[in-house]
Design an enzyme around this catalytic site. Sequence first.
Site, PDB file in Angstrom:
ATOM      1  N   ARG A  38      89.608  24.761 -71.193  1.00 13.45           N
ATOM      2  CA  ARG A  38      89.092  25.368 -69.962  1.00 13.45           C
ATOM      3  C   ARG A  38      88.069  24.466 -69.261  1.00 13.45           C
ATOM      4  O   ARG A  38      87.980  24.476 -68.035  1.00 13.45           O
ATOM      5  CB  ARG A  38      88.486  26.735 -70.281  1.00 13.45           C
ATOM      6  N   LYS A 201     102.268  45.462 -78.200  1.00 15.62           N
ATOM      7  CA  LYS A 201     102.608  46.793 -77.682  1.00 15.62           C
ATOM      8  C   LYS A 201     103.362  46.788 -76.363  1.00 15.62           C
ATOM      9  O   LYS A 201     103.068  45.990 -75.474  1.00 15.62           O
ATOM     10  CB  LYS A 201     101.308  47.569 -77.454  1.00 15.62           C
ATOM     11  N   GLY A 354      96.619  33.206 -73.921  1.00 10.38           N
ATOM     12  CA  GLY A 354      96.608  33.942 -75.182  1.00 10.38           C
ATOM     13  C   GLY A 354      97.441  33.291 -76.261  1.00 10.38           C
ATOM     14  O   GLY A 354      97.502  32.070 -76.374  1.00 10.38           O
ATOM     15  N   GLY A 377      94.562  37.538 -69.668  1.00  6.18           N
ATOM     16  CA  GLY A 377      94.519  38.802 -68.921  1.00  6.18           C
ATOM     17  C   GLY A 377      94.842  38.595 -67.456  1.00  6.18           C
ATOM     18  O   GLY A 377      95.591  39.375 -66.849  1.00  6.18           O
TER      19      GLY A 377
HETATM   20  P1  AMP Z   1      99.423  40.552 -77.272  1.00  6.73           P
HETATM   21  O1  AMP Z   1      97.936  40.331 -77.226  1.00  6.73           O
HETATM   22  O2  AMP Z   1      99.860  41.867 -76.778  1.00  6.73           O
HETATM   23  O3  AMP Z   1     100.200  39.390 -76.692  1.00  6.73           O
HETATM   24  O4  AMP Z   1      99.780  40.617 -78.812  1.00  6.73           O
HETATM   25  C1  AMP Z   1      99.560  39.561 -79.666  1.00  6.73           C
HETATM   26  C2  AMP Z   1      99.481  40.106 -81.045  1.00  6.73           C
HETATM   27  O5  AMP Z   1     100.688  40.778 -81.363  1.00  6.73           O
HETATM   28  C3  AMP Z   1      99.287  39.041 -82.078  1.00  6.73           C
HETATM   29  O6  AMP Z   1      98.039  39.206 -82.696  1.00  6.73           O
HETATM   30  C4  AMP Z   1     100.427  39.280 -83.060  1.00  6.73           C
HETATM   31  O7  AMP Z   1     100.002  39.200 -84.395  1.00  6.73           O
HETATM   32  C5  AMP Z   1     100.846  40.698 -82.751  1.00  6.73           C
HETATM   33  N1  AMP Z   1     102.238  40.940 -83.160  1.00  6.73           N
HETATM   34  C6  AMP Z   1     103.326  40.274 -82.775  1.00  6.73           C
HETATM   35  N2  AMP Z   1     104.413  40.734 -83.387  1.00  6.73           N
HETATM   36  C7  AMP Z   1     104.017  41.729 -84.194  1.00  6.73           C
HETATM   37  C8  AMP Z   1     104.679  42.594 -85.081  1.00  6.73           C
HETATM   38  N3  AMP Z   1     106.001  42.503 -85.262  1.00  6.73           N
HETATM   39  N4  AMP Z   1     103.959  43.498 -85.751  1.00  6.73           N
HETATM   40  C9  AMP Z   1     102.619  43.575 -85.561  1.00  6.73           C
HETATM   41  N5  AMP Z   1     101.926  42.798 -84.728  1.00  6.73           N
HETATM   42  C10 AMP Z   1     102.619  41.870 -84.034  1.00  6.73           C
END
Ligand code: AMP
Length: 397
Positions: A38, A201, A354, A377
């Site tokens: 950054r 999620k 991220g 974000g």
């Molecule tokens: P996000 O911040 O929504 O992009 O999510 C990233 C996070 O999702 C990371 O910390 C991953 O460890 C988690 N993640 C990815 N796949 C899975 C999974 N199958 N089960 C649980 N956590 C997951």
Amino acid sequence: MTYNKKSIEDINVSGKKVLVRCDFNVPLKDGVITSDKRIVEAIPTIKYLLDNNAAVILCSHMGKPKGEVNMKYTLAPVAARLTELLGQDVKLAPNTIGDEAKKMAAELKCGQAMLLENTRFDKREEANDPEFAKELASMAEIFVNDAFGAAHRAHASTAGVAMYGGLPAVCGYLIQKEIGVMGKALSDPKRPFVAILGGAKVSDKINVINNLLDKCDTIIIGGGMAYTFFKALGSSVGTSICEYDKLDLAKGILEKAKANKVNFLLPVDNTIGREYKEDTTFMRIYSDSIPDGWMGLDIGKTTQELYAKSIEGAGTVVWNGPMGVSEWPNFAAGTNAVAKAVAESGAISIIGGGDSAAAVEKLGYADKMTHVSTGGGASLEFLEGKELPGIACLQDK
Ligand code: AMP
């Protein structure tokens, strides 16, 4: 959202005091910067201003000090790194808008740069307090926002200075690049346009999926969110992360994909583990239903190959979110395979910040991508089609 904002090249900065909001929220370990991406990305704007005879007052937040002075979050390591990268002294003011900071700003000469202390040491920053914004603005004659990573927040130093400070407000090169590349991909993509969405999620990505369903030819789903779709389709998910209250939402997405004729890809095989633990027992299953007592933690090999094929022929790829728990080596293969496929695709490739950006950098593919966003974000909200307050407040061309 397409923006056509004035940049530093559209305004006369010579002989002027210029307040520049950067995103110096870099990762630190024991006070040492672990990634200076950054800071490096902010250098072109700072150099341009210095070379064009401006006096440059830099500011940024760092971490979450919750509106109180907490020296764990001092910008001192950033000032030291800026000094190295610019090859000239960048002094850190002991506060953000206090007498010492104002005195240093008043005495700053053209061709010199200084850094104000962490804007979030004052709770008025995140409240977008007009008085705090005016105090910041009082030190300068021009405001430049180059903090893409904070552009989705309407804080005093991002939007407030432009809203209440009465200064001409323009964007720097980094914001110009971020909105230029992502804006073009969304408004006029080279086709086929493939979006890869992963992460934990569905609920976090629902607005992005909805927006991209109107624009993409193919949407590839991985990560924990895949299991909410599995469940919505009637498959078993074992103990996988699954949002049982979002099944209707997932069904709605699947219907919209069909109606819009979007190729919507879900994993066909999985790497599953016994527990949510780095060293848990794991195995591959050649199926999209997860047995009882197991959880899906990564996409399987066949899925990796299928996804790679779709990515191979893409004109534009946008990727946000890992395909599995990529922080753990046993469950990183899916994310790594996708990173490789995107890097080798020859497509216009945009990586949201991220985890996906971290994976691309760790694997050494960053140079092969068209753009790796500095804002997790902010890039997500941009892909949702939302207005970013830190950019909306800048002057139009
Ligand atoms: P996000 O911040 O929504 O992009 O999510 C990233 C996070 O999702 C990371 O910390 C991953 O460890 C988690 N993640 C990815 N796949 C899975 C999974 N199958 N089960 C649980 N956590 C997951």
